[in-house]
Design an enzyme around this catalytic site. Structure first.
Site, PDB file in Angstrom:
ATOM      1  N   TYR B 438       0.809  -1.226   0.000  1.00  0.00           N
ATOM      2  CA  TYR B 438       0.000   0.000   0.000  1.00  0.00           C
ATOM      3  C   TYR B 438       0.839   1.271   0.000  1.00  0.00           C
ATOM      4  O   TYR B 438       2.014   1.240   0.285  1.00  0.00           O
ATOM      5  CB  TYR B 438      -1.089  -0.017   1.064  1.00  0.00           C
ATOM      6  CG  TYR B 438      -0.768  -0.098   2.534  1.00  0.00           C
ATOM      7  CD1 TYR B 438       0.486   0.150   3.063  1.00  0.00           C
ATOM      8  CD2 TYR B 438      -1.795  -0.416   3.426  1.00  0.00           C
ATOM      9  CE1 TYR B 438       0.702   0.089   4.423  1.00  0.00           C
ATOM     10  CE2 TYR B 438      -1.573  -0.479   4.796  1.00  0.00           C
ATOM     11  CZ  TYR B 438      -0.323  -0.225   5.282  1.00  0.00           C
ATOM     12  OH  TYR B 438      -0.102  -0.288   6.625  1.00  0.00           O
ATOM     13  N   GLU B 439       0.216   2.360  -0.399  1.00  0.00           N
ATOM     14  CA  GLU B 439       0.919   3.627  -0.653  1.00  0.00           C
ATOM     15  C   GLU B 439       2.028   3.465  -1.703  1.00  0.00           C
ATOM     16  O   GLU B 439       3.031   4.179  -1.671  1.00  0.00           O
ATOM     17  CB  GLU B 439       1.494   4.217   0.638  1.00  0.00           C
ATOM     18  CG  GLU B 439       0.490   4.422   1.752  1.00  0.00           C
ATOM     19  CD  GLU B 439      -0.593   5.444   1.424  1.00  0.00           C
ATOM     20  OE1 GLU B 439      -0.429   6.230   0.481  1.00  0.00           O
ATOM     21  OE2 GLU B 439      -1.625   5.434   2.125  1.00  0.00           O
TER      22      GLU B 439
END
Lengths: 597, 597
Positions: B438-439
């Site tokens: 994620y990110e």
């Protein structure tokens, strides 16, 4: 997209071109394993794995096993699948024909084991443990025990377990406390608790044959006071029919990170007066028997690592071919499937090339094991035996450590989708995570490798390996093209690193074992990638020959050269760094006092 | 043994000796962050993390979140803990005092973030996302939006989310389809579906402020046609009180591998006529705002990697000190705790030394970020900004990749016990596994690093880093003792490898970007271990000085030198191999046709 297709083409390539199936199938005792029969076995095993076992893998993970009142229910469909597995003869693939097995070489069995475990590792653990128990009885059981137990164990009607671990005795079996009392009729009564018993209780077979390590009264302390016993769940009458329930109960099963379909039992022996047991072999030699048998179990767990990695790769590849996301770095306007992105390709090749290296190494070791047991020439048997003994901890430790990395890459290729359990790819990481632990952790394998396989013979077996690699390196030098130059460079640097590290181990183990053992796992990984890189180089040379001859599938042979080169550049390139850690990194490992951690 | 103790000593050492807290706290605007106040903050954050959050970690994992009819119940105790978290002021630690925050430097906030995430990553994700939303509003919101939303978001009464991903738009936000219709009153209506929204629905706060990427009518295609909107779960009246429920619903939450306590929501906007929204900043600049804000989120995810690794280490260390198994290789008769086995020590040091390197690097980057935003001299701001921009993908990518390896080692130290979920150590691996995704995945970070941070400025920022490392290498040369020689050798070889790889990247990215990007992740890891090794070398030099001065805890300073050396020998030693892959490994990545995989 979470399906499985047996990689029969890759398996055949390795068996024929690298592991020498033709020669193995001509060894005395293996004559029935003709190329045609082996082909048929691979086809059928692939079909059974893909069609029967693979569809149960995700559901088995989600459902898990249920413990009710000492009974364990396996996931839906497992019982039926196990029945089909047994009646198709898969359980006895490498067992002696005398007891109903097919008597196939280990090389063939390795391929079948790979497929079963790719399809459903939770299921395949059951026959893995049965095979261990069968081996133990074959090795050390009395004629009577063999006649009574083996036919039904080989057929799969009864399954087997290995009862070693107790709460205080894991890697250190010297601490085993379970005890055996001799009875006047020649049987024994067993008392004690065993934990982490794979398929220690389940509903798939008519009987479960527990092989149990326990101590006789007045046995010496430590590992030389442990005996091995057969404890059947139901007693077995002289005519082979089943009698009453024995005093062994499943107290609970574990809630684990993975292999949810495989029950991991805590077993209580003797809570109601003693579990009736039969001594296997001679008293106090149980650990010795267990360790001979363990060699095979360790090899098979290495193959499990390969198998889970293959399954993770197939799923990642399918996703990468399907998922549309991002533009090509060359600036195409339309979105592309992610297999076009360089880093996704790198991840897929990291998976694929290591899988090819693991398979080539594992199968080569299996074939060497066949030669060690069946070759007519004594010196060939000895030579192969030394190779097998050195390489088994490597196959176990290296393939399983890789399997964790590869299963994790399988998630990474999926991005966020991979983190969602329904996708099914996280299961492979959860399943793979046990393989570096059971049947001896990677640290245990590495200590065995350093102490018993490298230092004890002064590096002789390792030297023989390097001498076997040298002709491959020389042949690479004779080939043109940057591909072969890259392979040669990688292999040469790898061998040099391996020789440096081995020199250090041999020179220092005697005087400072702790400092050498501090580098045992880096050494194991180093040996794995050099031996694996060697096998891939052999594969590339063969593929190059086929391409020159214009024979067969040019795209396939071309790919074999590319994956070998990728491995040399991205994996084998780490060899000097590992050797550096082995040679230099022991002092710092020993330098901290306990409270300084 | 699954408790958490904040490593305040290590944190203080890094803040003071490596990251320059004294200097940071004298920067204009940070004058309130006196050493005494910072100490108090560390003590209190450590206490809160250990006493309130850590005990909820395992239970939160087991219980998970429950979705009922669009509402999401977080695990027991989370609501109360979140209230305490907010009222203690932790949510606004680095927010402007104007909106009720504490205005602390990023360096101090990084330490607090580490502790919160070590204690309970599933919990700490909520403020992580709120911080992103607060940053976005601070950066680009109108005065009115700021006044209306920020005070309650900073206090923690309302939480924030980032709504980017859609089923067809993950890493590639050009594919976003959610649409925004302008209303006559200056507001907008949003329609569309967003997936993977962390804390997109929950029961811990009075309101949820969704920041949503969507397209205005007639917006250009691709990334330049995406705008950013505020969509509150409950509308906010001009006086700040809450109005009616907005048209955004949680359709489902995901069943994930880890971070079970953190709800990952699918949100439907506009199913009942349109979700009322407010434009943030200017139309079509949403992605630009998001990326500025994303820098911070990426940094914080890197700190999450560090944090989970620290938790896994603490648990593994406690087990290794407690578990009795096996004899010492020197042949002691009695069994010993496993921390006495060389390979267990090696695993613990692999965890510990990498954690120290990650912490030193992350905190140094945070301090540079403080200088980049608050230093009075323009050239200092610029110099630090270039360093921060280059290092953020490294902190994100390298720390998170390491966290998976370290959490996995935490299981390995436990052996079979680690595979049992009740032990709690498997959770750390399951939790850590999301951080590389994620990110922005590791591949995305690495592409950003290669393309925008290395190639674009012709390697200037990297060259500045090497020039900063050189004095450390020179100082190592002036010290006596094999420890410092080992450090110097490792650092020199690492820097050489980094320079070689950078030269290749700069020379080839323009003409053959795909071949260079094929080595982007190895390059990122290379930069991580060299920069981390540099920080550990700095730590060792400081520790050496303190030892010479006879000041402070000699055992602690001695350990800092040992872990730096271990890192140089076991981790930094892989640098040349990584550089080799960068320089040589691009062609093979590109060589296979899709069907050859």
């Amino acid at each position: 997209m979470n399906t499985y297709t047996a990689p029969v083409r890759d398996i055949r390539f390795v068996m024929h071109e690298l592991a020498g199936l033709d020669e193995v199938s001509r060894l005395p005792g293996y004559e029935e394993s003709t190329p045609d029969l082996v082909d048929a076995i691979l086809e059928e095993a692939g079909k059974f794995s893909a069609e029967v076992l693979a569809p149960l893998n995700g559901a088995g993970d989600r459902q898990g096993c249920r413990w009710v009142d000492g009974e364990v229910a396996t996931p839906q469909g497992f019982k039926q699948a196990y029945r089909a597995f047994g009646s198709n003869g898969w359980n006895g693939i490498r067992c002696p024909q005398q007891f109903g097995g097919q008597g196939m070489p280990r090389l063939v069995a390795a391929a079948v084991t790979e497929m079963l475990n790719s399809a459903n590792m939770g299921f395949a653990l059951c026959p893995l443990l049965s095979a261990g128990a069968i081996d133990a009885l074959l090795l050390s059981g009395s004629q009577q025990l063999k006649q009574l137990y083996l036919p039904r164990m080989v057929s799969g009607e009864w399954t087997g377990t290995m009862n070693l671990t107790e709460p205080q005795a894991g890697s250190d079996l010297a601490l085993v406390r379970a005890r055996a009392e001799p009875m006047s009729d020649g049987t024994y009564k067993i008392f004690g608790q065993k934990i982490f018993i794979t398929y220690g209780e389940h509903d798939m077979a008519d009987n479960i044959v527990h092989l149990v390590l326990a101590r006789l009264p007045d046995a010496p302390a430590g590992v030389r006071g442990i005996s091995m016993f057969v404890v059947p769940k139901y007693s077995v009458r002289a005519d082979g029919s089943l009698g009453g329930r024995n005093d062994v109960r499943c107290v609970s099963i574990e809630h684990k990170l993975g292999i949810h379909a495989s029950p991991t039992a805590t077993l209580a022996f003797g809570d109601r007066g003693g579990a009736i047991a039969h001594l296997v072999g001679e008293p106090n030699r149980g650990l010795e028997y267990m360790f001979i048998m363990m060699n095979d179990a360790r090899f098979v767990v290495g193959v499990q690592g390969l198998a889970v990695a293959e399954r993770a790769y197939q799923q990642a590849l399918a996703y990468a071919r399907d998922r549309v996301q991002g533009r090509g770095p060359n600036g195409s306007a339309a979105p592309v499937t992610i297999i076009h992105h360089p880093d996704v390709r790198r991840m897929l090749l990291l998976m694929k090339s290591q899988i090819e290296a693991m398979r080539a190494l594992a199968y080569t070791v299996a074939a060497a094991h066949d030669r060690a047991s069946h070759h007519p020439e004594g010196w060939e048997r000895e030579r192969n035996q030394a190779f097998v003994e050195m390489m088994i901890p490597v196959v176990k430790g290296w393939c399983t450590e890789n399997s964790i990395e590869i299963a994790s890459l399988g998630i990474q290729v999926h991005g966020g989708t991979g983190y969602i359990e329904e996708t099914g790819v996280a299961q492979h990481l959860r399943d793979a995570r046990i393989t570096t632990i059971y049947e001896g952790t990677t640290g245990i394998q590495a200590n065995d490798l350093i102490g018993r396989k490298i230092a004890r013979d002064g590096g002789a077996a390792l030297k023989a390996l390097v001498e076997a690699i040298n002709p491959t390196a020389a042949e690479l030098s004779s080939r043109d093209g940057e591909q072969f130059i890259a392979l040669r460079e990688g292999l040469r640097a790898g061998v040099l690193a391996l020789e440096t590290a081995t020199g250090y181990v041999v020179a220092n183990f005697g005087k400072d074992p702790r400092r050498v053992l501090a580098g045992s796992v880096p050494f194991l990984k180093l040996l794995g990638i050099v031996a694996g890189g060697w096998q891939l180089a052999r594969a590339a040379l063969t593929a190059g020959r086929r391409l020159r001859e214009g024979a067969g599938d040019a795209a396939y042979y071309g790919a074999r050269i590319v994956t070998a080169r990728f491995f040399a550049e991205h994996v084998l390139s780490l060899a000097p760094g590992l050797a550096y850690a082995v040679v230099n990194g022991g002092t710092s490992v020993e330098a901290l006092a306990e409270e300084q951690f």
